[in-house]
Motif scaffolding. Structure first.
Motif, PDB file in Angstrom:
ATOM      1  N   GLU A  94      35.397 -24.534  84.657  1.00  0.00           N
ATOM      2  CA  GLU A  94      36.064 -25.601  85.398  1.00  0.00           C
ATOM      3  C   GLU A  94      36.410 -26.773  84.488  1.00  0.00           C
ATOM      4  OE1 GLU A  94      37.422 -28.274  88.419  1.00  0.00           O
ATOM      5  OE2 GLU A  94      37.226 -26.095  88.392  1.00  0.00           O
ATOM      6  N   LEU A  95      35.549 -27.073  83.532  1.00  0.00           N
ATOM      7  CA  LEU A  95      35.773 -28.221  82.659  1.00  0.00           C
ATOM      8  C   LEU A  95      36.773 -27.932  81.549  1.00  0.00           C
ATOM      9  CD1 LEU A  95      32.098 -29.488  82.229  1.00  0.00           C
ATOM     10  CD2 LEU A  95      33.884 -30.560  83.587  1.00  0.00           C
ATOM     11  N   PHE A  96      36.727 -26.708  80.985  1.00  0.00           N
ATOM     12  CA  PHE A  96      37.417 -26.474  79.719  1.00  0.00           C
ATOM     13  C   PHE A  96      38.533 -25.444  79.758  1.00  0.00           C
ATOM     14  CE2 PHE A  96      33.224 -28.155  78.557  1.00  0.00           C
ATOM     15  CZ  PHE A  96      33.614 -29.204  77.733  1.00  0.00           C
ATOM     16  N   ALA A  97      38.562 -24.537  80.703  1.00  0.00           N
ATOM     17  CA  ALA A  97      39.591 -23.503  80.698  1.00  0.00           C
ATOM     18  C   ALA A  97      40.959 -24.106  81.001  1.00  0.00           C
ATOM     19  CB  ALA A  97      39.256 -22.410  81.706  1.00  0.00           C
ATOM     20  N   ILE A 372      28.471 -35.236  80.326  1.00  0.00           N
ATOM     21  CA  ILE A 372      29.066 -34.110  81.044  1.00  0.00           C
ATOM     22  C   ILE A 372      28.181 -33.711  82.214  1.00  0.00           C
ATOM     23  CG2 ILE A 372      29.599 -31.636  80.887  1.00  0.00           C
ATOM     24  CD1 ILE A 372      30.616 -32.166  78.046  1.00  0.00           C
ATOM     25  N   SER A 373      26.890 -33.553  81.950  1.00  0.00           N
ATOM     26  CA  SER A 373      25.962 -33.082  82.982  1.00  0.00           C
ATOM     27  C   SER A 373      24.597 -33.714  82.757  1.00  0.00           C
ATOM     28  CB  SER A 373      25.844 -31.549  82.919  1.00  0.00           C
ATOM     29  OG  SER A 373      24.854 -31.080  83.813  1.00  0.00           O
ATOM     30  N   LEU A 374      23.911 -34.033  83.850  1.00  0.00           N
ATOM     31  CA  LEU A 374      22.538 -34.532  83.782  1.00  0.00           C
ATOM     32  C   LEU A 374      21.757 -33.993  84.972  1.00  0.00           C
ATOM     33  CD1 LEU A 374      23.044 -38.300  82.822  1.00  0.00           C
ATOM     34  CD2 LEU A 374      22.203 -36.463  81.332  1.00  0.00           C
ATOM     35  N   LYS A 375      20.464 -33.951  84.804  1.00  0.00           N
ATOM     36  CA  LYS A 375      19.614 -33.605  85.939  1.00  0.00           C
ATOM     37  C   LYS A 375      19.625 -34.739  86.961  1.00  0.00           C
ATOM     38  CE  LYS A 375      16.608 -30.629  83.182  1.00  0.00           C
ATOM     39  NZ  LYS A 375      15.249 -30.400  82.609  1.00  0.00           N
ATOM     40  N   LYS A 376      19.230 -34.444  88.153  1.00  0.00           N
ATOM     41  CA  LYS A 376      19.221 -35.416  89.234  1.00  0.00           C
ATOM     42  C   LYS A 376      18.485 -36.676  88.802  1.00  0.00           C
ATOM     43  CE  LYS A 376      18.533 -35.341  94.247  1.00  0.00           C
ATOM     44  NZ  LYS A 376      18.000 -34.531  95.368  1.00  0.00           N
ATOM     45  N   GLY A 377      19.117 -37.829  88.977  1.00  0.00           N
ATOM     46  CA  GLY A 377      18.549 -39.096  88.520  1.00  0.00           C
ATOM     47  C   GLY A 377      19.129 -39.569  87.212  1.00  0.00           C
ATOM     48  N   GLY A 378      19.571 -38.626  86.369  1.00  0.00           N
ATOM     49  CA  GLY A 378      20.275 -38.977  85.142  1.00  0.00           C
ATOM     50  C   GLY A 378      19.477 -39.777  84.141  1.00  0.00           C
ATOM     51  N   VAL A 390      28.699 -33.946  86.290  1.00  0.00           N
ATOM     52  CA  VAL A 390      27.993 -32.914  87.059  1.00  0.00           C
ATOM     53  C   VAL A 390      26.535 -33.334  87.197  1.00  0.00           C
ATOM     54  CG1 VAL A 390      27.307 -30.477  87.126  1.00  0.00           C
ATOM     55  CG2 VAL A 390      29.523 -31.127  86.145  1.00  0.00           C
ATOM     56  N   THR A 391      25.964 -33.159  88.370  1.00  0.00           N
ATOM     57  CA  THR A 391      24.527 -33.368  88.581  1.00  0.00           C
ATOM     58  C   THR A 391      23.876 -32.027  88.903  1.00  0.00           C
ATOM     59  OG1 THR A 391      24.694 -35.667  89.323  1.00  0.00           O
ATOM     60  CG2 THR A 391      22.785 -34.415  90.083  1.00  0.00           C
ATOM     61  N   VAL A 392      22.783 -31.755  88.218  1.00  0.00           N
ATOM     62  CA  VAL A 392      22.040 -30.509  88.416  1.00  0.00           C
ATOM     63  C   VAL A 392      20.726 -30.817  89.118  1.00  0.00           C
ATOM     64  CG1 VAL A 392      20.838 -28.603  87.267  1.00  0.00           C
ATOM     65  CG2 VAL A 392      23.076 -29.384  86.416  1.00  0.00           C
ATOM     66  N   ASP A 393      20.474 -30.113  90.211  1.00  0.00           N
ATOM     67  CA  ASP A 393      19.177 -30.168  90.894  1.00  0.00           C
ATOM     68  C   ASP A 393      18.312 -29.077  90.287  1.00  0.00           C
ATOM     69  OD1 ASP A 393      16.986 -29.857  92.639  1.00  0.00           O
ATOM     70  OD2 ASP A 393      18.146 -30.628  94.330  1.00  0.00           O
ATOM     71  N   GLU A 394      17.406 -29.500  89.406  1.00  0.00           N
ATOM     72  CA  GLU A 394      16.615 -28.530  88.655  1.00  0.00           C
ATOM     73  C   GLU A 394      15.729 -27.694  89.570  1.00  0.00           C
ATOM     74  OE1 GLU A 394      13.869 -28.563  84.600  1.00  0.00           O
ATOM     75  OE2 GLU A 394      13.941 -30.342  85.868  1.00  0.00           O
ATOM     76  N   ALA A 395      15.155 -28.320  90.596  1.00  0.00           N
ATOM     77  CA  ALA A 395      14.250 -27.593  91.492  1.00  0.00           C
ATOM     78  C   ALA A 395      14.983 -26.522  92.293  1.00  0.00           C
ATOM     79  CB  ALA A 395      13.545 -28.568  92.425  1.00  0.00           C
ATOM     80  N   TYR A 401      29.708 -31.548  91.613  1.00  0.00           N
ATOM     81  CA  TYR A 401      30.570 -32.455  90.863  1.00  0.00           C
ATOM     82  C   TYR A 401      30.549 -33.820  91.532  1.00  0.00           C
ATOM     83  CZ  TYR A 401      32.302 -28.118  88.831  1.00  0.00           C
ATOM     84  OH  TYR A 401      32.394 -26.913  88.191  1.00  0.00           O
ATOM     85  N   ASN A 402      30.504 -34.858  90.718  1.00  0.00           N
ATOM     86  CA  ASN A 402      30.451 -36.222  91.231  1.00  0.00           C
ATOM     87  C   ASN A 402      31.851 -36.816  91.380  1.00  0.00           C
ATOM     88  OD1 ASN A 402      27.573 -36.432  91.390  1.00  0.00           O
ATOM     89  ND2 ASN A 402      27.531 -36.517  89.147  1.00  0.00           N
TER      90      ASN A 402
END
Length: 479
Positions: A94-97, A372-378, A390-395, A401-402
């Motif tokens: 989604e980001l690079f293609a 580019i991307s961080l876990k929830k809370g950043g 992008v936010t990733v919910d690790e759990a 996408y924000n």
């Protein structure tokens, strides 16, 4: 014969009119706080000489747009690595293609650790290793290299540039990666911020923290060359470097204040090394609204022959317009978007639009988001919460996408490398306009009102009149 000519002329005019109508068609996509990137019904494009809220000036194209992108940070990779491989691949596609999503074409990376690395490191922490015998990028093989390689799978032509946040510690007067000690209130608010730097070893704006001796300059230039070589061996070309991130700022994370004159002296050593590796040098990154700092480096005979552009970020936005006016042929980058507070809310997205308008309207040739991307809370290694595309919910092993991602996509998806910014006239000024190499025109407009807004845009004698939803971002592509 005369009748035949008249009929032929009428037929030709008819074909021409039908051709003009066929050539001018519109696509429209909109984003609001509740719905990102929603295709809208194509608005009518009509021939009209009536009044318009904004006229797009096609006859005097402005600066060339080289592209849009973000920064490859270590915490970007560790967050994406918490996703299933298939989901991670979806994000990178989604980001690079090309032609899919954000169409990122130019990105930044650190040389060694930055504030969104896992921890401090450099590529050579062996004291007095002036020959760079112990140089290695083993750390990056775990994070940045796979991150960049996977992005380049989707866009092998992705351009890359790099800058350090700090040189190896033994090259600095304070022999520490940071330049500022952690204050008690910072320690209480951010337990992760502790860096162990005593207050009497802090750096200071307007002073050189890098050791100002020839052998250190030469070794550091060799350090850059080794970095370029090592990444080339990994199949990753780095086409440009900037000598120091935010060279005025003493920070609790990796940082190194320099004077502009000190950097000019260093560039005199760096330039020949980079020319051997066919790598360009820009001055930056500039985080102060002080044009004189740029003048110093552009006019110093040691550095001037090597500087091909300048990068601006944060308060540096106050200097870009003046530099563009006085050096119109100089390439200018917005090198790092202001980072937010980790909330990724709509209010900051709207502020981001003001940054986009300012930098591009002031002559920037490229625009770089930060994380580019961080876990929830950043949260960074040093306790700073920041926004990300992008936010990733690790759990839960999920992602989303924000708002700022969709906003940046409103430009990057449609504005092709090589596009020219276009000037606009009229009462409606809350927009940016571009013409792509294929002659299509891109209009990006915000309605910041609480009610829907009808607007009329005139482009080359034709008018498109969408109704923009309240508090929305909109892109119109006119073909």
């Amino acid at each position: 014969m005369k009748t035949f000519r008249i009929l032929a002329l009428v037929a030709a005019l008819g074909v021409g009119l039908r051709s003009a109508q066929a050539q001018t068609r519109a696509e429209w996509v909109a984003t609001t706080a509740t719905a990102g990137w929603v295709a809208q019904p194509a608005p009518n494009v009509t021939a009209s000489a009536g009044p318009a809220d904004a006229e797009i000036v096609l006859t005097q194209p402005l600066q060339v747009i080289q592209g849009f992108g973000a920064c490859f940070n270590e915490l970007g990779w560790t967050s994406l690595s918490a996703l299933p491989p298939a989901d991670r691949a979806k994000v990178l596609r989604e980001l690079f293609a090309p032609g899919v999503g954000a169409n990122f074409t130019i990105c930044r990376m650190p040389i060694g650790a930055n504030d969104f690395s896992r921890d401090w490191y450099s590529y050579d922490e062996t004291p007095d290793d002036f020959a760079m015998t112990h140089f290695n990028i083993a750390n990056d093989e775990q994070t940045l290299i796979p991150f960049i390689k996977q992005a380049r799978q989707y866009n092998p032509k992705l351009a890359l540039w790099a800058s350090p946040w700090s040189p190896p510690t033994w090259m600095k007067y304070n022999h520490h990666y940071a330049a500022a000690a952690v204050r008690p209130e910072q320690r209480q608010a951010f337990p992760l911020a502790e860096n162990g730097l005593p207050a009497d070893r802090q750096g200071q704006e307007g002073h050189n923290l890098f050791i100002q001796e020839d052998k250190y300059f030469a070794a550091y230039a060799l350090y850059f060359a080794k970095f370029i070589e090592a990444y080339k061996q990994q199949g990753i070309p780095v086409g440009m470097v900037m000598p120091q991130n935010e060279f005025n700022s003493a920070q609790i994370f990796p940082s190194c204040p320099w004077t502009a004159a000190g950097l000019a002296r260093f560039v005199g050593y760096l330039g020949p090394q980079m020319r051997q590796h066919q790598t360009r040098i820009f001055f930056g990154t500039m985080e102060r609204a002080n044009e004189a700092l740029v003048d110093t480096v552009l006019r110093d005979p040691r550095s001037a022959p090597f500087i091909e552009g300048v990068g601006f970020q944060w308060a540096g936005k106050g200097a870009i317009a003046g530099i563009h006016q006085r050096y119109p042929a100089l390439t200018l980058y917005q090198s790092e978007q202001e980072c937010g507070d980790g909330k990724n809310d709509w209010k900051y997205c709207e502020y981001t639009w003001t940054l986009l308008k300012h930098y591009i309207g002031s002559g920037a040739n490229a625009y770089m988001y930060w994380n580019i991307s961080l876990k929830k809370g950043g949260i960074s290694r040093w306790g700073w919460s920041q926004n990300s595309l992008v936010t990733v919910d690790e759990a839960a092993h999920t992602y989303h996408y924000n708002h700022e991602y969709y906003l940046l996509k409103h430009l990057s998806h449609y504005v092709q490398p090589g596009a020219r910014r276009l000037a606009t006239t009229g009462a409606f000024t809350n927009l940016l306009a571009f013409q792509n190499p294929d002659k299509s025109v891109v209009l990006v407009a915000q309605n910041d009102h609480d009610t829907d807004q009808a607007v009329r845009f005139r482009v080359g004698g034709r008018t498109v009149a969408p109704v923009l939803r309240a508090h929305s971002f909109n892109t119109l592509l006119l073909k």
